[in-house]
Design a protein around this motif. Structure first.
Motif, PDB file in Angstrom:
ATOM      1  N   ALA A 177      57.462  68.916  25.966  1.00 59.67           N
ATOM      2  CA  ALA A 177      58.226  68.225  25.916  1.00 59.67           C
ATOM      3  C   ALA A 177      59.115  67.961  25.850  1.00 59.67           C
ATOM      4  CB  ALA A 177      56.852  66.907  25.915  1.00 59.67           C
ATOM      5  N   THR A 178      59.714  67.614  24.356  1.00 63.11           N
ATOM      6  CA  THR A 178      60.514  67.598  23.885  1.00 63.11           C
ATOM      7  C   THR A 178      61.821  67.915  24.573  1.00 63.11           C
ATOM      8  OG1 THR A 178      59.798  69.156  21.792  1.00 63.11           O
ATOM      9  CG2 THR A 178      59.336  67.281  21.383  1.00 63.11           C
ATOM     10  N   GLY A 179      61.225  69.281  24.483  1.00 63.05           N
ATOM     11  CA  GLY A 179      63.356  69.667  25.589  1.00 63.05           C
ATOM     12  C   GLY A 179      63.473  68.941  26.705  1.00 63.05           C
ATOM     13  N   ILE A 180      62.546  68.463  27.888  1.00 60.58           N
ATOM     14  CA  ILE A 180      62.638  67.604  28.786  1.00 60.58           C
ATOM     15  C   ILE A 180      63.085  65.782  28.052  1.00 60.58           C
ATOM     16  CG2 ILE A 180      62.479  68.784  30.410  1.00 60.58           C
ATOM     17  CD1 ILE A 180      59.815  67.869  30.495  1.00 60.58           C
ATOM     18  N   GLY A 181      62.857  65.972  26.992  1.00 60.80           N
ATOM     19  CA  GLY A 181      63.163  64.359  26.574  1.00 60.80           C
ATOM     20  C   GLY A 181      61.850  63.615  26.162  1.00 60.80           C
ATOM     21  N   TYR A 182      60.663  63.898  26.699  1.00 60.66           N
ATOM     22  CA  TYR A 182      59.561  62.947  26.630  1.00 60.66           C
ATOM     23  C   TYR A 182      58.929  62.757  25.003  1.00 60.66           C
ATOM     24  CZ  TYR A 182      59.727  63.498  32.442  1.00 60.66           C
ATOM     25  OH  TYR A 182      59.952  63.721  32.946  1.00 60.66           O
ATOM     26  N   VAL A 183      59.858  62.517  24.621  1.00 63.32           N
ATOM     27  CA  VAL A 183      59.306  62.405  22.912  1.00 63.32           C
ATOM     28  C   VAL A 183      57.988  61.284  22.775  1.00 63.32           C
ATOM     29  CG1 VAL A 183      60.159  61.173  20.448  1.00 63.32           C
ATOM     30  CG2 VAL A 183      61.602  62.346  22.001  1.00 63.32           C
ATOM     31  N   GLY A 184      58.003  60.176  23.634  1.00 63.97           N
ATOM     32  CA  GLY A 184      56.544  59.060  22.857  1.00 63.97           C
ATOM     33  C   GLY A 184      55.759  59.729  24.032  1.00 63.97           C
ATOM     34  N   TYR A 185      55.917  60.695  24.396  1.00 62.11           N
ATOM     35  CA  TYR A 185      55.103  61.018  25.547  1.00 62.11           C
ATOM     36  C   TYR A 185      53.778  62.107  25.312  1.00 62.11           C
ATOM     37  CZ  TYR A 185      52.392  63.931  28.607  1.00 62.11           C
ATOM     38  OH  TYR A 185      51.196  65.072  28.931  1.00 62.11           O
ATOM     39  N   VAL A 186      54.714  62.553  24.312  1.00 59.75           N
ATOM     40  CA  VAL A 186      54.557  64.075  23.408  1.00 59.75           C
ATOM     41  C   VAL A 186      53.333  63.782  22.114  1.00 59.75           C
ATOM     42  CG1 VAL A 186      56.084  64.929  22.193  1.00 59.75           C
ATOM     43  CG2 VAL A 186      54.646  66.404  23.057  1.00 59.75           C
ATOM     44  N   LEU A 187      53.881  62.433  21.870  1.00 53.13           N
ATOM     45  CA  LEU A 187      53.650  61.853  20.384  1.00 53.13           C
ATOM     46  C   LEU A 187      52.108  61.260  21.067  1.00 53.13           C
ATOM     47  CD1 LEU A 187      56.161  59.841  18.932  1.00 53.13           C
ATOM     48  CD2 LEU A 187      55.760  61.759  18.061  1.00 53.13           C
ATOM     49  N   ILE A 188      51.643  60.402  22.069  1.00 49.00           N
ATOM     50  CA  ILE A 188      50.557  59.945  21.675  1.00 49.00           C
ATOM     51  C   ILE A 188      49.930  60.703  22.613  1.00 49.00           C
ATOM     52  CG2 ILE A 188      49.459  58.515  23.649  1.00 49.00           C
ATOM     53  CD1 ILE A 188      51.971  56.447  23.989  1.00 49.00           C
ATOM     54  N   PHE A 189      50.156  61.989  22.779  1.00 47.69           N
ATOM     55  CA  PHE A 189      49.835  63.352  24.220  1.00 47.69           C
ATOM     56  C   PHE A 189      48.680  64.185  22.748  1.00 47.69           C
ATOM     57  CE2 PHE A 189      50.127  67.907  24.117  1.00 47.69           C
ATOM     58  CZ  PHE A 189      49.348  68.135  25.251  1.00 47.69           C
ATOM     59  N   SER A 190      49.839  64.980  21.912  1.00 49.44           N
ATOM     60  CA  SER A 190      49.389  65.500  20.261  1.00 49.44           C
ATOM     61  C   SER A 190      48.308  64.652  19.335  1.00 49.44           C
ATOM     62  CB  SER A 190      50.428  65.707  19.747  1.00 49.44           C
ATOM     63  OG  SER A 190      51.704  66.565  20.411  1.00 49.44           O
TER      64      SER A 190
END
Length: 214
Positions: A94-107
């Motif tokens: 996720a961070t490799g393709i720039g989805y920082v907000g998504y991965v924070l919520i997901f995690s």
């Protein structure tokens, strides 16, 4: 093209969430320092590889194949280890393709759910237990169906795994696989078996071949 600020944000997010994964994995679990260190650093490593791929489908498939090769050449882990590894890899993707907000919520959701599950009794079965029973009998006893009534009384299911002779053939060692109705019945089962086999050795233990795997 990726600017330095975005790169630093992704790397800091990967490092922070890698620490979160490691901390959740440490809850009520046995672990090694090397595995915890791997969980911390894995999101950044996966992120770096994904950024190098830069959206190329063919290269992406090659990376997935490389990850699979490394995974299946390693020692098989338990369910918690596999869950933590895939969680860390998902963060890196996720961070490799720039989805920082998504991965924070997901995690955050995953961390809360796993922590709640580890601290709760959900999924625990304290009564039913698999056991391996070794019974020594004298050669004059006819072992087929000798203990069936006891096993029916104390277990849901049972079967005879192996039979071997000991002490120059004067004794037989029977090995059974049992699914006990209740762990509290262990002593009663051993006492009844000892009464029937002439107080010869009886060993009741966990099934060694069964591990916590997916």
């Amino acid at each position: 093209n990726l600017d330095l600020t975005s790169l630093l944000i992704c790397m800091v997010t990967s490092l922070f969430l890698g620490i979160v994964v490691a901390r959740v994995h440490m809850i009520k679990n046995t672990y090694t320092k090397s595995f915890i260190s791997t969980l911390v650093i894995m999101p950044i490593l996966v992120q770096s590889v994904i950024m190098l791929v830069n959206g190329n489908l063919g290269t992406g498939m090659a990376v997935v194949g490389a990850f699979s090769l490394v995974r299946f050449r390693s020692v098989a882990g338990g369910a918690r280890e596999i869950t933590s590894i895939f969680w860390a890899m998902g963060i890196g993707l996720a961070t490799g393709i720039g989805y920082v907000g998504y991965v924070l919520i997901f995690s955050a959701i995953v961390a809360i759910l796993l922590t709640a599950l580890y601290y709760s009794n959900f999924g625990n079965n304290q009564k039913v237990a698999e056991r391996e029973l070794k019974i020594t009998i004298s050669e004059d006893l006819d072992y087929p169906n000798l203990f069936d009534d006891l096993f029916t009384k104390y277990s849901h299911q049972y079967h005879l795994d192996t039979v071997k002779t000991t002490t120059m053939g004067s004794l037989y060692e029977l090995r059974y696989h049992l699914t006990l109705k209740d762990q509290a019945y262990e002593k009663a089962l051993i006492d009844d078996v000892r009464t029937r086999n002439g107080n010869l050795p009886v060993v009741l233990g966990k099934v060694a071949t069964r591990t916590d795997q997916l």
